[in-house]
Design a protein around this motif. Structure first.
Motif, PDB file in Angstrom:
ATOM      1  N   ARG A  54       0.874  -1.164   0.000  1.00 19.45           N
ATOM      2  CA  ARG A  54       0.000   0.000   0.000  1.00 19.45           C
ATOM      3  C   ARG A  54       0.915   1.218   0.000  1.00 19.45           C
ATOM      4  N   ILE A  55       0.665   2.093  -0.945  1.00 24.47           N
ATOM      5  CA  ILE A  55       1.507   3.281  -1.024  1.00 24.47           C
ATOM      6  C   ILE A  55       0.643   4.512  -0.875  1.00 24.47           C
ATOM      7  N   LYS A  56       1.213   5.542  -0.324  1.00 20.46           N
ATOM      8  CA  LYS A  56       0.509   6.788  -0.125  1.00 20.46           C
ATOM      9  C   LYS A  56       1.070   7.787  -1.129  1.00 20.46           C
ATOM     10  N   GLY A  57       0.231   8.206  -2.041  1.00 17.35           N
ATOM     11  CA  GLY A  57       0.680   9.183  -3.022  1.00 17.35           C
ATOM     12  C   GLY A  57       1.627   8.559  -4.029  1.00 17.35           C
ATOM     13  N   GLN A  61      13.397   6.431  -3.132  1.00 21.07           N
ATOM     14  CA  GLN A  61      13.893   5.461  -2.159  1.00 21.07           C
ATOM     15  C   GLN A  61      13.138   4.129  -2.291  1.00 21.07           C
ATOM     16  N   GLU A  62      11.816   4.208  -2.484  1.00 23.36           N
ATOM     17  CA  GLU A  62      11.044   2.986  -2.659  1.00 23.36           C
ATOM     18  C   GLU A  62      11.470   2.266  -3.937  1.00 23.36           C
ATOM     19  N   TYR A  63      11.715   3.038  -4.988  1.00 27.71           N
ATOM     20  CA  TYR A  63      12.157   2.445  -6.253  1.00 27.71           C
ATOM     21  C   TYR A  63      13.499   1.740  -6.074  1.00 27.71           C
ATOM     22  N   GLU A  64      14.438   2.416  -5.424  1.00 27.32           N
ATOM     23  CA  GLU A  64      15.764   1.830  -5.214  1.00 27.32           C
ATOM     24  C   GLU A  64      15.678   0.572  -4.351  1.00 27.32           C
ATOM     25  N   MET A  65      14.798   0.593  -3.361  1.00 29.56           N
ATOM     26  CA  MET A  65      14.630  -0.574  -2.498  1.00 29.56           C
ATOM     27  C   MET A  65      14.174  -1.785  -3.331  1.00 29.56           C
ATOM     28  N   GLN A  66      13.221  -1.567  -4.247  1.00 29.97           N
ATOM     29  CA  GLN A  66      12.741  -2.663  -5.081  1.00 29.97           C
ATOM     30  C   GLN A  66      13.806  -3.108  -6.083  1.00 29.97           C
ATOM     31  N   ARG A  67      14.593  -2.180  -6.599  1.00 32.43           N
ATOM     32  CA  ARG A  67      15.683  -2.534  -7.509  1.00 32.43           C
ATOM     33  C   ARG A  67      16.726  -3.375  -6.779  1.00 32.43           C
ATOM     34  N   ASN A  68      17.007  -3.022  -5.524  1.00 32.64           N
ATOM     35  CA  ASN A  68      17.968  -3.784  -4.728  1.00 32.64           C
ATOM     36  C   ASN A  68      17.466  -5.199  -4.441  1.00 32.64           C
ATOM     37  N   ARG A  69      16.164  -5.369  -4.430  1.00 29.19           N
ATOM     38  CA  ARG A  69      15.584  -6.712  -4.253  1.00 29.19           C
ATOM     39  C   ARG A  69      15.706  -7.529  -5.527  1.00 29.19           C
ATOM     40  N   GLY A  70      16.109  -6.889  -6.620  1.00 35.33           N
ATOM     41  CA  GLY A  70      16.307  -7.614  -7.868  1.00 35.33           C
ATOM     42  C   GLY A  70      15.157  -7.504  -8.858  1.00 35.33           C
ATOM     43  N   LEU A  71      14.205  -6.611  -8.603  1.00 36.35           N
ATOM     44  CA  LEU A  71      13.077  -6.461  -9.513  1.00 36.35           C
ATOM     45  C   LEU A  71      13.430  -5.508 -10.650  1.00 36.35           C
ATOM     46  N   ASN A  72      12.875  -5.769 -11.827  1.00 36.76           N
ATOM     47  CA  ASN A  72      13.074  -4.836 -12.936  1.00 36.76           C
ATOM     48  C   ASN A  72      11.912  -3.846 -12.967  1.00 36.76           C
ATOM     49  N   ASP A  73      11.960  -2.880 -13.904  1.00 39.11           N
ATOM     50  CA  ASP A  73      10.948  -1.826 -13.941  1.00 39.11           C
ATOM     51  C   ASP A  73       9.542  -2.365 -14.184  1.00 39.11           C
ATOM     52  N   PHE A 123       7.953   8.036 -15.938  1.00 42.84           N
ATOM     53  CA  PHE A 123       7.750   9.465 -15.668  1.00 42.84           C
ATOM     54  C   PHE A 123       8.298   9.821 -14.288  1.00 42.84           C
ATOM     55  N   TYR A 124       7.966   8.996 -13.281  1.00 44.15           N
ATOM     56  CA  TYR A 124       8.482   9.232 -11.936  1.00 44.15           C
ATOM     57  C   TYR A 124      10.001   9.276 -11.936  1.00 44.15           C
ATOM     58  N   LYS A 125      10.614   8.326 -12.637  1.00 46.67           N
ATOM     59  CA  LYS A 125      12.088   8.270 -12.663  1.00 46.67           C
ATOM     60  C   LYS A 125      12.674   9.539 -13.301  1.00 46.67           C
ATOM     61  N   GLY A 126      11.963  10.105 -14.250  1.00 43.31           N
ATOM     62  CA  GLY A 126      12.443  11.328 -14.889  1.00 43.31           C
ATOM     63  C   GLY A 126      12.314  12.562 -14.014  1.00 43.31           C
ATOM     64  N   THR A 127      11.452  12.500 -12.990  1.00 47.56           N
ATOM     65  CA  THR A 127      11.260  13.669 -12.113  1.00 47.56           C
ATOM     66  C   THR A 127      12.099  13.593 -10.843  1.00 47.56           C
ATOM     67  N   TRP A 128      12.742  12.455 -10.552  1.00 45.42           N
ATOM     68  CA  TRP A 128      13.532  12.332  -9.316  1.00 45.42           C
ATOM     69  C   TRP A 128      14.851  12.996  -9.452  1.00 45.42           C
TER      70      TRP A 128
END
Length: 99
Positions: A58-61, A66-78, A94-99
């Motif tokens: 469940r995500i808020k907004g 940081q959440e993206y990097e955490m999932q990448r570190n778990r080995g998940l792709n986009d 789009f999110y990745k382009g705004t970070w």
């Protein structure tokens, strides 16, 4: 407060329905049923949440970097991350382009 209420039920013929006028006296009801109340949560008390497609996330907004990097570190792709958070791949990009 009771979880049930009573509902009066009239069974009308097609002719009676055609001649019905709002507020018209229908006489005694044909039956009285006890039905369970439908309750809705008080949405003002709940935090804003978005479901992650039934995966327990469940995500808020918006997703954060940081959440993206955490999932990448778990080995998940986009594609897997977008599916996990219930968003389209284009939205994730789009999110990745705004970070």
């Amino acid at each position: 407060m009771s979880r049930y209420t009573t509902v009066k039920v009239w069974q009308l013929t097609p002719e009676q329905i055609a001649n019905y006028k709002p507020g018209m006296d229908l006489g005694e009801p044909d039956r009285i049923e006890k039905v369970k109340l439908v309750t809705f949560p008080d949405f003002d008390l709940l935090p804003e949440q978005r479901n992650g497609r039934g995966r327990g996330i469940r995500i808020k907004g918006r997703m954060t970097s940081q959440e993206y990097e955490m999932q990448r570190n778990r080995g998940l792709n986009d594609v897997q991350i977008a599916d996990l958070y219930g968003i389209k791949l284009d939205t994730l990009q789009f999110y990745k382009g705004t970070w």
